[in-house]
Design a protein around this motif. Structure first.
Motif, PDB file in Angstrom:
ATOM      1  N   GLY A  24      35.063  37.058  52.611  1.00 32.69           N
ATOM      2  CA  GLY A  24      36.453  37.420  52.894  1.00 32.69           C
ATOM      3  C   GLY A  24      37.166  37.238  51.604  1.00 32.69           C
ATOM      4  O   GLY A  24      38.540  36.844  51.562  1.00 32.69           O
ATOM      5  N   ARG A  35      39.485  38.331  48.210  1.00 34.78           N
ATOM      6  CA  ARG A  35      40.561  39.294  48.103  1.00 34.78           C
ATOM      7  C   ARG A  35      40.744  39.979  46.947  1.00 34.78           C
ATOM      8  O   ARG A  35      41.714  40.654  46.320  1.00 34.78           O
ATOM      9  N   GLU A  59      33.571  36.468  57.792  1.00 33.45           N
ATOM     10  CA  GLU A  59      34.512  37.027  56.863  1.00 33.45           C
ATOM     11  C   GLU A  59      35.986  36.634  57.324  1.00 33.45           C
ATOM     12  O   GLU A  59      36.665  36.942  56.377  1.00 33.45           O
ATOM     13  N   GLY A 108      39.059  39.062  56.868  1.00 24.48           N
ATOM     14  CA  GLY A 108      38.366  40.079  55.938  1.00 24.48           C
ATOM     15  C   GLY A 108      37.462  40.998  56.832  1.00 24.48           C
ATOM     16  O   GLY A 108      36.870  41.844  56.336  1.00 24.48           O
TER      17      GLY A 108
END
Length: 339
Positions: free
Chosen positions: A253, A255, A269, A272
């Motif tokens: 997950g 960024r 996730e 995500g």
């Protein structure tokens, strides 16, 4: 993470079921996905495939010692704590090997007189033989039916787990490029024509672009989801031949720009795993796969290279490596409906 023995005491396990239950709690508390544990175990020199871990934690039989060691080490247990887990397992092994303790001798049981003639009557003997023959024939026919690879229409009746499998419905309409329904889906990079695929023998779920002929696992769009940030999003579900149902997403997950796209079990996730499918006309007609949680787009940097990895990067209207074709999968590679 904590040492693991304050609230999870392997020494309290009295049966294999107890020990496996504690191992499940250890894994749940770690927050690690099965595939993440597989990677951590490999980095530590252990061998714990995600499929083996799933099987191990899904049973109530005593796991092998090397699997207990690999799992506890991957979950961050200290060497002393790992030793306690192994000692608990050895204690249960020893207990199972000990013969049961004989109780005090009691009086001989009374022998009751039987019927004057214990020989079966001919009619009953023939009935028993006939019944046994019918049961045997039924078992053979049942085994043949369940083991058939396919019906005449090509729809497989049994999968690896013995569940009934059939073709899904609700395809993506390639003519209008509307991705508005469930369906077995093939996702290709518009520029290269290559398909999204894992690499055989790796087991880490990383997604690349590769020849469509050998691409796996099968993929399927979920029903539309109202994204938390607004708009409609989708899950890209997978049906792996070894690991079973899952979802495509960004590793852990993350960024971060450049974080890899991978397949894992659904829910690992978080956000995500949710994608906006944004229609685009340039530089090629298709869709951008934009992540709900990061706002970044799935990207192939090296478009002309087979096995180029997929990562997330800032969405760029001029980047050809961010345009994908979302189209119905050919019938021969369609998975069972995923829920």
């Amino acid at each position: 993470m904590p040492d693991g023995t304050d609230d999870l005491d392997p020494g309290s396990a009295e049966t294999p079921t107890d020990l496996v239950g504690l191992l499940r709690q250890l894994r749940d508390r770690s927050g690690l996905s099965f595939r993440r544990i597989e990677r951590l175990a490999r980095a530590a020199g252990d061998n714990l495939p995600a499929s083996t871990l799933a099987t191990m934690l899904g049973r109530n039989t005593l796991p092998r010692e090397e699997l207990v060691r690999a799992l506890t080490r991957a979950c961050g247990e200290s060497p002393e704590s790992v030793d306690r887990w192994l000692a608990a397992r050895r204690r249960l092994v020893d207990a199972a090997a000990m013969p049961p303790t004989a109780g005090p001798a009691g009086p001989e049981p009374a022998v009751l007189p039987g019927p004057p003639d214990r020989r079966p009557r001919p009619g009953l003997l023939l009935l028993a033989v006939a019944t046994g023959a019918v049961v045997a024939i039924a078992a053979v026919l049942t085994g043949w039916w369940l083991s058939r690879p396919a019906d005449r229409d090509g729809t497989a009746r049994t999968g690896p787990t013995g569940t009934v499998r059939s073709a899904p419905t609700g395809d993506v309409d390639p003519g209008t490029r509307e991705a508005g329904g469930q369906g077995a889906t093939r996702i290709r990079v518009a520029h290269s024509g290559l398909c999204l695929s894992e690499r055989a023998g790796r087991g880490d779920g990383q997604v690349f672009q590769a020849s469509c002929a050998g691409a796996f696992p099968a993929r399927s769009l979920s029903a539309p989801i109202t994204a938390s940030g607004g708009g409609i999003s989708y899950l890209i579900r997978t049906d792996h031949p070894e690991f079973g149902p899952g979802c495509m997403g960004i590793r852990e997950g993350s960024r971060k720009v450049g974080a890899r796209v991978e397949d894992d079990y659904c829910g690992q996730e978080g956000a995500g795993e949710q994608f906006h499918l944004d229609p685009v006309e340039s530089p090629r007609p298709g869709f951008r796969l934009r992540l709900v949680h990061s706002g970044l787009c799935v990207t192939v940097d090296h478009l002309d290279a087979e096995w180029a990895e997929l990562v997330q990067r800032p969405c760029d209207p001029g980047h050809a490596g961010q345009v994908f074709l979302v189209e119905p999968a050919p019938p021969e590679i369609r998975p069972a409906p995923l829920r």
